[in-house]
Design a protein around this motif. Structure first.
Motif, short mmCIF file in Angstrom:
data_model
loop_
_atom_site.label_atom_id
_atom_site.label_comp_id
_atom_site.label_asym_id
_atom_site.label_seq_id
_atom_site.Cartn_x
_atom_site.Cartn_y
_atom_site.Cartn_z
N MET A 51 108.18 -33.51 48.21
CA MET A 51 107.45 -32.48 47.48
C MET A 51 108.50 -32.09 46.48
SD MET A 51 106.26 -29.88 50.67
CE MET A 51 105.76 -28.60 49.49
N PRO A 52 107.74 -31.56 45.10
CA PRO A 52 108.85 -31.05 44.09
C PRO A 52 109.78 -30.09 44.91
CG PRO A 52 106.51 -30.72 43.54
CD PRO A 52 106.39 -31.08 44.90
N GLU A 53 111.16 -30.22 44.32
CA GLU A 53 112.30 -29.25 44.97
C GLU A 53 111.42 -27.83 44.58
OE1 GLU A 53 116.32 -29.85 44.77
OE2 GLU A 53 115.91 -32.10 44.05
N GLY A 54 111.96 -26.87 45.35
CA GLY A 54 111.46 -25.39 45.16
C GLY A 54 110.20 -25.16 45.77
N GLU A 55 109.55 -26.06 46.15
CA GLU A 55 108.24 -25.77 46.55
C GLU A 55 107.95 -25.75 48.32
OE1 GLU A 55 103.89 -28.34 46.50
OE2 GLU A 55 104.69 -27.80 44.55
N PHE A 56 107.62 -24.76 48.85
CA PHE A 56 107.64 -24.89 50.12
C PHE A 56 106.36 -24.62 50.75
CE2 PHE A 56 111.84 -23.70 48.79
CZ PHE A 56 112.92 -24.37 49.82
N ILE A 57 106.23 -25.14 52.18
CA ILE A 57 104.69 -24.88 52.91
C ILE A 57 105.39 -24.50 54.30
CG2 ILE A 57 103.61 -26.56 51.71
CD1 ILE A 57 103.84 -28.36 54.10
N ALA A 58 104.61 -23.59 54.83
CA ALA A 58 104.71 -23.12 56.41
C ALA A 58 104.20 -24.29 57.30
CB ALA A 58 104.11 -21.75 56.46
N THR A 59 105.12 -24.72 57.88
CA THR A 59 104.76 -25.78 58.93
C THR A 59 104.99 -25.47 60.35
OG1 THR A 59 105.03 -27.30 57.16
CG2 THR A 59 105.03 -28.23 59.56
N ARG A 60 104.22 -25.72 61.37
CA ARG A 60 104.65 -25.15 62.80
C ARG A 60 105.25 -26.56 63.47
NH1 ARG A 60 101.92 -22.44 67.00
NH2 ARG A 60 101.95 -23.48 69.05
N PHE A 61 106.35 -26.17 64.05
CA PHE A 61 107.36 -27.18 64.40
C PHE A 61 107.23 -27.28 66.05
CE2 PHE A 61 108.99 -27.55 60.45
CZ PHE A 61 109.08 -28.65 59.93
N GLU A 62 106.30 -27.95 66.86
CA GLU A 62 106.21 -28.15 68.17
C GLU A 62 107.63 -28.53 68.92
OE1 GLU A 62 103.65 -26.92 69.74
OE2 GLU A 62 102.35 -26.96 67.99
N THR A 63 107.89 -28.16 70.04
CA THR A 63 109.19 -28.77 70.75
C THR A 63 109.28 -30.53 70.67
OG1 THR A 63 107.98 -28.90 73.01
CG2 THR A 63 109.21 -26.63 72.25
N GLY A 64 110.43 -30.71 70.62
CA GLY A 64 110.79 -32.11 70.56
C GLY A 64 110.97 -32.73 69.36
N TRP A 65 110.91 -33.84 68.90
CA TRP A 65 110.93 -34.26 67.48
C TRP A 65 109.71 -34.36 66.94
CZ3 TRP A 65 115.16 -34.99 64.87
CH2 TRP A 65 116.36 -35.53 65.61
N ILE A 73 115.13 -26.76 54.73
CA ILE A 73 114.53 -25.12 55.50
C ILE A 73 114.91 -24.05 55.18
CG2 ILE A 73 113.87 -24.56 57.77
CD1 ILE A 73 114.83 -27.10 58.88
N LYS A 74 113.84 -23.24 54.77
CA LYS A 74 114.17 -21.90 54.40
C LYS A 74 114.80 -21.08 55.54
CE LYS A 74 111.33 -20.32 50.49
NZ LYS A 74 110.37 -19.28 50.18
N SER A 75 115.66 -20.42 55.11
CA SER A 75 116.59 -19.37 56.10
C SER A 75 115.54 -18.68 56.65
CB SER A 75 117.57 -18.65 55.40
OG SER A 75 118.20 -17.63 56.30
N THR A 76 115.66 -18.50 58.04
CA THR A 76 114.69 -17.55 58.91
C THR A 76 115.39 -16.82 59.66
OG1 THR A 76 113.00 -17.83 60.71
CG2 THR A 76 114.55 -19.48 60.66
N SER A 77 115.02 -15.61 60.08
CA SER A 77 115.68 -14.52 61.01
C SER A 77 115.08 -14.84 62.47
CB SER A 77 115.27 -13.14 60.60
OG SER A 77 113.74 -13.18 60.72
N GLN A 78 114.21 -15.81 62.86
CA GLN A 78 113.84 -16.15 63.95
C GLN A 78 115.04 -16.89 64.84
OE1 GLN A 78 109.77 -18.21 64.52
NE2 GLN A 78 109.95 -18.40 62.42
N LYS A 79 115.02 -16.55 65.91
CA LYS A 79 116.13 -17.54 66.99
C LYS A 79 115.43 -18.72 67.07
CE LYS A 79 118.76 -16.97 71.13
NZ LYS A 79 119.94 -17.33 70.56
N THR A 80 116.16 -19.69 66.94
CA THR A 80 115.88 -21.16 66.86
C THR A 80 116.86 -22.08 67.53
OG1 THR A 80 116.59 -21.83 64.71
CG2 THR A 80 114.17 -20.96 64.77
N ALA A 81 116.29 -23.05 67.94
CA ALA A 81 117.15 -24.03 68.51
C ALA A 81 116.91 -25.42 67.89
CB ALA A 81 117.18 -24.04 70.07
#
Length: 86
Positions: A51-65, A73-81
């Motif tokens: 993608m062009p730099e600076g353009e973002f999309i929201a994507t769901r990341f399941e557990t695992g790879w 990855i945009k900074s998030t306030s969610q607690k993530t591992a």
């Protein structure tokens, strides 16, 4: 192996580390994959490698790879591992 854009990619991960948002967005100088090492899926805003730099999309990341090849990855306030790898 190469992807559709002709970029070299690997189906194996040989380098891995934690995704850390202390400095804001998480970015690497090389394409990377994301492992959600948590117990539930998370939605993150990402800039995929093709993608062009600076353009973002929201994507769901399941557990695992996950299959997406990421630049940032945009900074998030969610607690993530999250782990990055390539």
């Amino acid at each position: 192996m190469t992807n559709r854009n002709g970029d070299q990619v690997s189906v194996q991960v040989s380098v891995i580390g934690p995704v850390n948002f202390d400095g804001g967005s998480f970015r690497k100088g090389t394409p990377f994959c994301v492992k959600n090492d948590g117990e539930a899926a998370v939605v993150l805003e990402v800039n995929l490698w093709g993608m062009p730099e600076g353009e973002f999309i929201a994507t769901r990341f399941e557990t695992g790879w996950n299959p997406e090849i990421v630049r940032e990855i945009k900074s998030t306030s969610q607690k993530t591992a999250l782990l990055w790898g390539y």
